[in-house]
Design a protein around this motif. Structure first.
Motif, PDB file in Angstrom:
ATOM      1  N   ILE A 103       1.166   3.901 -25.805  1.00  0.00           N
ATOM      2  CA  ILE A 103       0.426   3.374 -26.950  1.00  0.00           C
ATOM      3  C   ILE A 103       0.714   1.900 -27.226  1.00  0.00           C
ATOM      4  N   ILE A 104       1.758   1.349 -26.618  1.00  0.00           N
ATOM      5  CA  ILE A 104       2.024  -0.075 -26.826  1.00  0.00           C
ATOM      6  C   ILE A 104       1.315  -0.893 -25.755  1.00  0.00           C
ATOM      7  N   LYS A 105       1.165  -2.157 -26.040  1.00  0.00           N
ATOM      8  CA  LYS A 105       0.459  -3.042 -25.106  1.00  0.00           C
ATOM      9  C   LYS A 105       1.431  -3.549 -24.050  1.00  0.00           C
ATOM     10  N   ILE A 106       1.445  -2.857 -22.928  1.00  0.00           N
ATOM     11  CA  ILE A 106       2.204  -3.302 -21.757  1.00  0.00           C
ATOM     12  C   ILE A 106       1.288  -3.146 -20.549  1.00  0.00           C
ATOM     13  N   THR A 107       1.659  -3.802 -19.480  1.00  0.00           N
ATOM     14  CA  THR A 107       0.832  -3.723 -18.278  1.00  0.00           C
ATOM     15  C   THR A 107       0.979  -2.355 -17.631  1.00  0.00           C
ATOM     16  N   LYS A 108       0.051  -2.047 -16.759  1.00  0.00           N
ATOM     17  CA  LYS A 108       0.108  -0.779 -16.027  1.00  0.00           C
ATOM     18  C   LYS A 108       1.388  -0.703 -15.199  1.00  0.00           C
ATOM     19  N   GLN A 109       1.779  -1.803 -14.603  1.00  0.00           N
ATOM     20  CA  GLN A 109       2.998  -1.840 -13.792  1.00  0.00           C
ATOM     21  C   GLN A 109       4.233  -1.591 -14.658  1.00  0.00           C
ATOM     22  N   GLN A 110       4.265  -2.164 -15.863  1.00  0.00           N
ATOM     23  CA  GLN A 110       5.395  -1.937 -16.765  1.00  0.00           C
ATOM     24  C   GLN A 110       5.454  -0.473 -17.204  1.00  0.00           C
ATOM     25  N   ARG A 111       4.280   0.119 -17.449  1.00  0.00           N
ATOM     26  CA  ARG A 111       4.212   1.530 -17.847  1.00  0.00           C
ATOM     27  C   ARG A 111       4.728   2.424 -16.716  1.00  0.00           C
ATOM     28  N   ILE A 112       4.337   2.112 -15.500  1.00  0.00           N
ATOM     29  CA  ILE A 112       4.804   2.887 -14.344  1.00  0.00           C
ATOM     30  C   ILE A 112       6.314   2.724 -14.169  1.00  0.00           C
ATOM     31  N   LEU A 113       6.810   1.496 -14.329  1.00  0.00           N
ATOM     32  CA  LEU A 113       8.244   1.242 -14.204  1.00  0.00           C
ATOM     33  C   LEU A 113       9.025   2.028 -15.257  1.00  0.00           C
ATOM     34  N   LEU A 114       8.558   2.003 -16.490  1.00  0.00           N
ATOM     35  CA  LEU A 114       9.233   2.742 -17.553  1.00  0.00           C
ATOM     36  C   LEU A 114       9.125   4.252 -17.323  1.00  0.00           C
ATOM     37  N   GLY A 115       7.924   4.708 -16.949  1.00  0.00           N
ATOM     38  CA  GLY A 115       7.696   6.149 -16.787  1.00  0.00           C
ATOM     39  C   GLY A 115       8.405   6.749 -15.587  1.00  0.00           C
ATOM     40  N   THR A 116       8.131   6.204 -14.409  1.00  0.00           N
ATOM     41  CA  THR A 116       8.737   6.789 -13.204  1.00  0.00           C
ATOM     42  C   THR A 116      10.118   6.229 -12.930  1.00  0.00           C
ATOM     43  N   GLY A 117      10.348   4.997 -13.344  1.00  0.00           N
ATOM     44  CA  GLY A 117      11.645   4.378 -13.112  1.00  0.00           C
ATOM     45  C   GLY A 117      12.687   4.865 -14.091  1.00  0.00           C
ATOM     46  N   PHE A 118      12.606   4.356 -15.323  1.00  0.00           N
ATOM     47  CA  PHE A 118      13.625   4.706 -16.313  1.00  0.00           C
ATOM     48  C   PHE A 118      13.562   6.182 -16.707  1.00  0.00           C
ATOM     49  N   CYS A 119      12.398   6.639 -17.183  1.00  0.00           N
ATOM     50  CA  CYS A 119      12.288   8.030 -17.658  1.00  0.00           C
ATOM     51  C   CYS A 119      12.477   9.039 -16.533  1.00  0.00           C
TER      52      CYS A 119
END
Length: 104
Positions: A40-56
């Motif tokens: 829901i926050i304004k981040i790039t698709k790449q940042q979302r993927i990094l947070l989702g698959t990377g960190f989470c």
């Protein structure tokens, strides 16, 4: 990675306090929260993927959840196992729904 390191730290803290099963629940609900917020926050698709698959991906752990639930059942702690499974699912879904509902 960073997510796995954070999970390890929280798990160690939980184990030291005698609530390792519940620390996994907390980790997984926090992971649900982070993933929902990233949508829901304004981040790039790449940042979302990094947070989702990377960190989470490194932070949350379905396999530990499953093993801990089975260990509780094998110990004859059926009520605790059922509560753990129900709370893990309900809390994860509820926190995501609440975050999405708060979306402007």
């Amino acid at each position: 990675g960073i997510g796995a390191t954070c999970r390890f730290g929280i798990s160690r803290l939980g184990t030291a306090r005698g609530w390792s099963v519940w620390s996994t629940l907390i980790i997984n609900v926090l992971g649900c929260s982070l993933l929902a917020i990233s949508n829901i926050i304004k981040i790039t698709k790449q940042q979302r993927i990094l947070l989702g698959t990377g960190f989470c991906g490194g932070f949350t752990t379905f396999s530990t959840f499953a093993v801990e639930a089975v260990h509780l059942m094998r110990k004859g702690m059926y009520g605790t196992a059922a509560l753990y499974v129900l709370l893990s699912n309900i809390c994860g879904l509820l926190v995501v729904a609440m975050i999405f509902r708060s979306r402007p």
